[in-house]
Design a protein around this motif. Sequence first.
Motif, PDB file in Angstrom:
ATOM      1  N   MET A  76      -7.718   3.954  -4.870  1.00  0.00           N
ATOM      2  CA  MET A  76      -7.878   3.285  -3.579  1.00  0.00           C
ATOM      3  C   MET A  76      -8.655   4.139  -2.596  1.00  0.00           C
ATOM      4  O   MET A  76      -8.738   5.358  -2.741  1.00  0.00           O
ATOM      5  CB  MET A  76      -6.512   2.931  -2.970  1.00  0.00           C
ATOM      6  CG  MET A  76      -5.717   4.139  -2.531  1.00  0.00           C
ATOM      7  SD  MET A  76      -4.197   3.828  -1.554  1.00  0.00           S
ATOM      8  CE  MET A  76      -3.645   2.249  -2.001  1.00  0.00           C
ATOM      9  N   ILE A  77      -9.195   3.437  -1.605  1.00  0.00           N
ATOM     10  CA  ILE A  77      -9.756   4.097  -0.428  1.00  0.00           C
ATOM     11  C   ILE A  77      -8.777   3.816   0.697  1.00  0.00           C
ATOM     12  O   ILE A  77      -8.409   2.661   0.939  1.00  0.00           O
ATOM     13  CB  ILE A  77     -11.155   3.559  -0.087  1.00  0.00           C
ATOM     14  CG1 ILE A  77     -12.119   3.895  -1.214  1.00  0.00           C
ATOM     15  CG2 ILE A  77     -11.640   4.143   1.238  1.00  0.00           C
ATOM     16  CD1 ILE A  77     -13.504   3.335  -1.019  1.00  0.00           C
ATOM     17  N   PHE A  78      -8.370   4.854   1.392  1.00  0.00           N
ATOM     18  CA  PHE A  78      -7.347   4.759   2.428  1.00  0.00           C
ATOM     19  C   PHE A  78      -7.968   5.093   3.777  1.00  0.00           C
ATOM     20  O   PHE A  78      -8.871   5.927   3.865  1.00  0.00           O
ATOM     21  CB  PHE A  78      -6.218   5.751   2.092  1.00  0.00           C
ATOM     22  CG  PHE A  78      -4.881   5.375   2.632  1.00  0.00           C
ATOM     23  CD1 PHE A  78      -4.176   4.307   2.111  1.00  0.00           C
ATOM     24  CD2 PHE A  78      -4.317   6.109   3.661  1.00  0.00           C
ATOM     25  CE1 PHE A  78      -2.922   3.977   2.600  1.00  0.00           C
ATOM     26  CE2 PHE A  78      -3.067   5.781   4.160  1.00  0.00           C
ATOM     27  CZ  PHE A  78      -2.371   4.710   3.626  1.00  0.00           C
ATOM     28  N   ASP A  79      -7.489   4.459   4.811  1.00  0.00           N
ATOM     29  CA  ASP A  79      -7.974   4.724   6.159  1.00  0.00           C
ATOM     30  C   ASP A  79      -7.701   6.182   6.539  1.00  0.00           C
ATOM     31  O   ASP A  79      -6.581   6.681   6.387  1.00  0.00           O
ATOM     32  CB  ASP A  79      -7.291   3.781   7.148  1.00  0.00           C
ATOM     33  CG  ASP A  79      -7.672   4.115   8.570  1.00  0.00           C
ATOM     34  OD1 ASP A  79      -8.826   3.860   8.953  1.00  0.00           O
ATOM     35  OD2 ASP A  79      -6.812   4.675   9.291  1.00  0.00           O
ATOM     36  N   ARG A  80      -8.729   6.859   7.026  1.00  0.00           N
ATOM     37  CA  ARG A  80      -8.640   8.286   7.373  1.00  0.00           C
ATOM     38  C   ARG A  80      -7.584   8.565   8.445  1.00  0.00           C
ATOM     39  O   ARG A  80      -6.795   9.503   8.332  1.00  0.00           O
ATOM     40  CB  ARG A  80     -10.007   8.786   7.846  1.00  0.00           C
ATOM     41  CG  ARG A  80     -10.022  10.245   8.279  1.00  0.00           C
ATOM     42  CD  ARG A  80     -11.323  10.627   8.954  1.00  0.00           C
ATOM     43  NE  ARG A  80     -11.604   9.814  10.130  1.00  0.00           N
ATOM     44  CZ  ARG A  80     -11.074  10.017  11.343  1.00  0.00           C
ATOM     45  NH1 ARG A  80     -10.217  10.994  11.534  1.00  0.00           N
ATOM     46  NH2 ARG A  80     -11.385   9.227  12.355  1.00  0.00           N
ATOM     47  N   VAL A  81      -7.526   7.740   9.489  1.00  0.00           N
ATOM     48  CA  VAL A  81      -6.578   7.961  10.582  1.00  0.00           C
ATOM     49  C   VAL A  81      -5.144   7.808  10.087  1.00  0.00           C
ATOM     50  O   VAL A  81      -4.274   8.645  10.373  1.00  0.00           O
ATOM     51  CB  VAL A  81      -6.867   7.018  11.770  1.00  0.00           C
ATOM     52  CG1 VAL A  81      -5.777   7.103  12.825  1.00  0.00           C
ATOM     53  CG2 VAL A  81      -8.235   7.315  12.369  1.00  0.00           C
ATOM     54  N   LEU A  82      -4.887   6.753   9.324  1.00  0.00           N
ATOM     55  CA  LEU A  82      -3.541   6.539   8.785  1.00  0.00           C
ATOM     56  C   LEU A  82      -3.171   7.666   7.821  1.00  0.00           C
ATOM     57  O   LEU A  82      -2.024   8.131   7.814  1.00  0.00           O
ATOM     58  CB  LEU A  82      -3.446   5.169   8.106  1.00  0.00           C
ATOM     59  CG  LEU A  82      -2.069   4.733   7.646  1.00  0.00           C
ATOM     60  CD1 LEU A  82      -1.075   4.671   8.813  1.00  0.00           C
ATOM     61  CD2 LEU A  82      -2.152   3.374   6.953  1.00  0.00           C
ATOM     62  N   ALA A  83      -4.135   8.123   7.030  1.00  0.00           N
ATOM     63  CA  ALA A  83      -3.877   9.233   6.113  1.00  0.00           C
ATOM     64  C   ALA A  83      -3.478  10.491   6.886  1.00  0.00           C
ATOM     65  O   ALA A  83      -2.513  11.173   6.519  1.00  0.00           O
ATOM     66  CB  ALA A  83      -5.113   9.502   5.257  1.00  0.00           C
ATOM     67  N   GLU A  84      -4.199  10.792   7.969  1.00  0.00           N
ATOM     68  CA  GLU A  84      -3.871  11.969   8.772  1.00  0.00           C
ATOM     69  C   GLU A  84      -2.483  11.852   9.392  1.00  0.00           C
ATOM     70  O   GLU A  84      -1.730  12.828   9.429  1.00  0.00           O
ATOM     71  CB  GLU A  84      -4.922  12.178   9.857  1.00  0.00           C
ATOM     72  CG  GLU A  84      -6.246  12.689   9.323  1.00  0.00           C
ATOM     73  CD  GLU A  84      -7.343  12.747  10.375  1.00  0.00           C
ATOM     74  OE1 GLU A  84      -7.073  12.472  11.577  1.00  0.00           O
ATOM     75  OE2 GLU A  84      -8.489  13.065   9.997  1.00  0.00           O
ATOM     76  N   ARG A  85      -2.132  10.656   9.881  1.00  0.00           N
ATOM     77  CA  ARG A  85      -0.809  10.450  10.497  1.00  0.00           C
ATOM     78  C   ARG A  85       0.322  10.713   9.514  1.00  0.00           C
ATOM     79  O   ARG A  85       1.426  11.089   9.910  1.00  0.00           O
ATOM     80  CB  ARG A  85      -0.679   9.017  11.012  1.00  0.00           C
ATOM     81  CG  ARG A  85      -1.395   8.745  12.283  1.00  0.00           C
ATOM     82  CD  ARG A  85      -1.109   7.338  12.761  1.00  0.00           C
ATOM     83  NE  ARG A  85      -2.068   6.952  13.782  1.00  0.00           N
ATOM     84  CZ  ARG A  85      -2.475   5.726  14.007  1.00  0.00           C
ATOM     85  NH1 ARG A  85      -2.007   4.724  13.287  1.00  0.00           N
ATOM     86  NH2 ARG A  85      -3.342   5.479  14.950  1.00  0.00           N
ATOM     87  N   HIS A  86       0.060  10.475   8.232  1.00  0.00           N
ATOM     88  CA  HIS A  86       1.119  10.606   7.228  1.00  0.00           C
ATOM     89  C   HIS A  86       0.845  11.735   6.242  1.00  0.00           C
ATOM     90  O   HIS A  86       1.428  11.775   5.163  1.00  0.00           O
ATOM     91  CB  HIS A  86       1.311   9.265   6.511  1.00  0.00           C
ATOM     92  CG  HIS A  86       1.881   8.220   7.403  1.00  0.00           C
ATOM     93  ND1 HIS A  86       3.236   8.116   7.654  1.00  0.00           N
ATOM     94  CD2 HIS A  86       1.286   7.261   8.157  1.00  0.00           C
ATOM     95  CE1 HIS A  86       3.448   7.122   8.505  1.00  0.00           C
ATOM     96  NE2 HIS A  86       2.281   6.590   8.823  1.00  0.00           N
ATOM     97  N   ASP A  87      -0.044  12.655   6.639  1.00  0.00           N
ATOM     98  CA  ASP A  87      -0.335  13.849   5.851  1.00  0.00           C
ATOM     99  C   ASP A  87      -0.721  13.497   4.412  1.00  0.00           C
ATOM    100  O   ASP A  87      -0.244  14.112   3.458  1.00  0.00           O
ATOM    101  CB  ASP A  87       0.862  14.807   5.880  1.00  0.00           C
ATOM    102  CG  ASP A  87       0.466  16.229   5.531  1.00  0.00           C
ATOM    103  OD1 ASP A  87      -0.701  16.597   5.774  1.00  0.00           O
ATOM    104  OD2 ASP A  87       1.321  16.960   4.981  1.00  0.00           O
ATOM    105  N   LEU A  88      -1.579  12.495   4.267  1.00  0.00           N
ATOM    106  CA  LEU A  88      -2.081  12.088   2.953  1.00  0.00           C
ATOM    107  C   LEU A  88      -3.520  12.568   2.808  1.00  0.00           C
ATOM    108  O   LEU A  88      -4.266  12.619   3.780  1.00  0.00           O
ATOM    109  CB  LEU A  88      -2.027  10.570   2.802  1.00  0.00           C
ATOM    110  CG  LEU A  88      -0.624   9.949   2.806  1.00  0.00           C
ATOM    111  CD1 LEU A  88      -0.711   8.436   2.917  1.00  0.00           C
ATOM    112  CD2 LEU A  88       0.134  10.357   1.546  1.00  0.00           C
ATOM    113  N   ALA A  89      -3.910  12.921   1.580  1.00  0.00           N
ATOM    114  CA  ALA A  89      -5.249  13.454   1.333  1.00  0.00           C
ATOM    115  C   ALA A  89      -5.787  12.918   0.009  1.00  0.00           C
ATOM    116  O   ALA A  89      -5.057  12.282  -0.768  1.00  0.00           O
ATOM    117  CB  ALA A  89      -5.194  14.982   1.296  1.00  0.00           C
ATOM    118  N   LEU A  90      -7.059  13.190  -0.229  1.00  0.00           N
ATOM    119  CA  LEU A  90      -7.660  12.814  -1.506  1.00  0.00           C
ATOM    120  C   LEU A  90      -6.822  13.383  -2.648  1.00  0.00           C
ATOM    121  O   LEU A  90      -6.361  14.520  -2.587  1.00  0.00           O
ATOM    122  CB  LEU A  90      -9.094  13.348  -1.605  1.00  0.00           C
ATOM    123  CG  LEU A  90     -10.110  12.770  -0.632  1.00  0.00           C
ATOM    124  CD1 LEU A  90     -11.463  13.464  -0.809  1.00  0.00           C
ATOM    125  CD2 LEU A  90     -10.261  11.273  -0.823  1.00  0.00           C
TER     126      LEU A  90
END
Length: 185
Positions: A76-90
């Motif tokens: 998947m491609i995930f929204d960068r802002v939402l990823a940062e809010r939840h400490d998610l990365a590539l």
Amino acid sequence: GVVNLLGATSLLPPGIEAQVEAEQGIGQALPILSQFVILDLHGKKQPAYLIGYDPEQGGGPWRITAGREPQTDSEMIFDRVLAERHDLALGDSLELMGQDFTIVGLSDGTTSWMTSFFFIRKPAAEDLLRAPGAVSFLLVTPAEGADLNTLVRRLDDLEGVNALTKTAMAANDLKLFAKVFSAPL
């Protein structure tokens, strides 16, 4: 009867993609399958908007800031802002409706005050939603020189289709959310 992208679930009639592509004045018709979902991110419920698309055709994220397009139905491609809010990365794994997906790309400009978009391959969305071959929307680009108003009228005449310009769709989404949130505000 669907007049906006975010306010209703849309399901076009089977075979409509071929009908639309056969219309004079069509440059491109990109099928997407979309659905609001609730993600469970670190114990918090997060509404998000799933877009199933074909990376080779288009219809997915408009700007990838890191990583790449999904190459398999478990990426998947995930929204960068939402990823940062939840400490998610590539490379991180995310469970979605009982299936695991790996984040292989981060998109930019795909979040709003209400929800964020994430993108998977269309066959993966069909499997998740148990809707083989389903299409929510066709993103149509007119052929060069085609009259937009004439094309919209002809597409609107197709059975089960509500054709709108991008401008009209965006205005309808804004109007819907202004109406929904004006009362509490």
